[in-house]
Write a protein that holds these residues in place. Sequence first.
Motif, PDB file in Angstrom:
ATOM      1  N   ASN A   1       0.863  -1.182   0.000  1.00 15.05           N
ATOM      2  CA  ASN A   1       0.000   0.000   0.000  1.00 15.05           C
ATOM      3  C   ASN A   1       0.896   1.227   0.000  1.00 15.05           C
ATOM      4  O   ASN A   1       1.492   1.592   1.015  1.00 15.05           O
ATOM      5  N   THR A   2       0.999   1.892  -1.145  1.00 17.64           N
ATOM      6  CA  THR A   2       1.907   3.034  -1.262  1.00 17.64           C
ATOM      7  C   THR A   2       1.440   4.247  -0.453  1.00 17.64           C
ATOM      8  O   THR A   2       2.214   5.185  -0.252  1.00 17.64           O
ATOM      9  N   LEU A   3       0.175   4.240   0.003  1.00 15.71           N
ATOM     10  CA  LEU A   3      -0.343   5.363   0.793  1.00 15.71           C
ATOM     11  C   LEU A   3      -0.112   5.190   2.284  1.00 15.71           C
ATOM     12  O   LEU A   3      -0.312   6.122   3.052  1.00 15.71           O
ATOM     13  N   ALA A   4       0.310   3.999   2.703  1.00 14.43           N
ATOM     14  CA  ALA A   4       0.531   3.740   4.127  1.00 14.43           C
ATOM     15  C   ALA A   4       1.773   4.480   4.614  1.00 14.43           C
ATOM     16  O   ALA A   4       2.690   4.776   3.844  1.00 14.43           O
ATOM     17  N   GLU A   5       1.795   4.768   5.917  1.00 12.37           N
ATOM     18  CA  GLU A   5       2.965   5.433   6.496  1.00 12.37           C
ATOM     19  C   GLU A   5       4.213   4.578   6.309  1.00 12.37           C
ATOM     20  O   GLU A   5       5.300   5.086   6.022  1.00 12.37           O
TER      21      GLU A   5
END
Length: 213
Positions: free
Chosen positions: A193-197
């Motif tokens: 997930n590229t949007l995860a921290e």
Amino acid sequence: VAADRSRAHQADVVGNTIENAQVVIPDLRNPVIEIDAFATGTLESLRSFGAASPINEVLGGQLTNVEVGGEASIDLSISFPVKDKLNYDFSGRIRSSDGSVRVGGFAAPITELNGIVLVARDSISAESLFGRFLGNPVDIELARTDDPMSPHSVLLDASGSTTVEALIDELGLPLAEVASGRMEYHANIRFPNTLAETPGVMQINVESEMQGF
């Protein structure tokens, strides 16, 4: 202001033949470009197209790490607000016909892949998706994780059975003259997930209780 409309009966884009495409801008004062198209080609041409589109973001930017083959088609719808570019939306209905998929770094491919993958900005799913994995038939499901900050965004789940002979041939496991029989297994691929921290790494897991070996 009246809507602006364009139609193209056929065109070629990145190896895909686009048929009956339609582009509409309903209101020129607040332009939102709406595109509907049907394209035929190969899974490789669709992978190349997807790798350069928002579809790649859904799969954690991993389309460049996937090798594919076989025929495919896609129904594609895009809504692109010119004045609010980040709020675009899209949906695609991808149909595979005897395709193949192999993830880089993992020896065994999925072959004879047939069925439909539905992909949108916020979701991904499958309809009657099946193929062959580890030498035998396999059923495949796709889903996006519920938590938008999860380390992994998309899960591919596969269930089937395999034999010792297939594990030797497909994965090169040293089981000759050591084991025999057939087992059921559950496999999954987890896309980052590229949007995860802290995005996760791409993972491939194959698990079995080994009953029948």
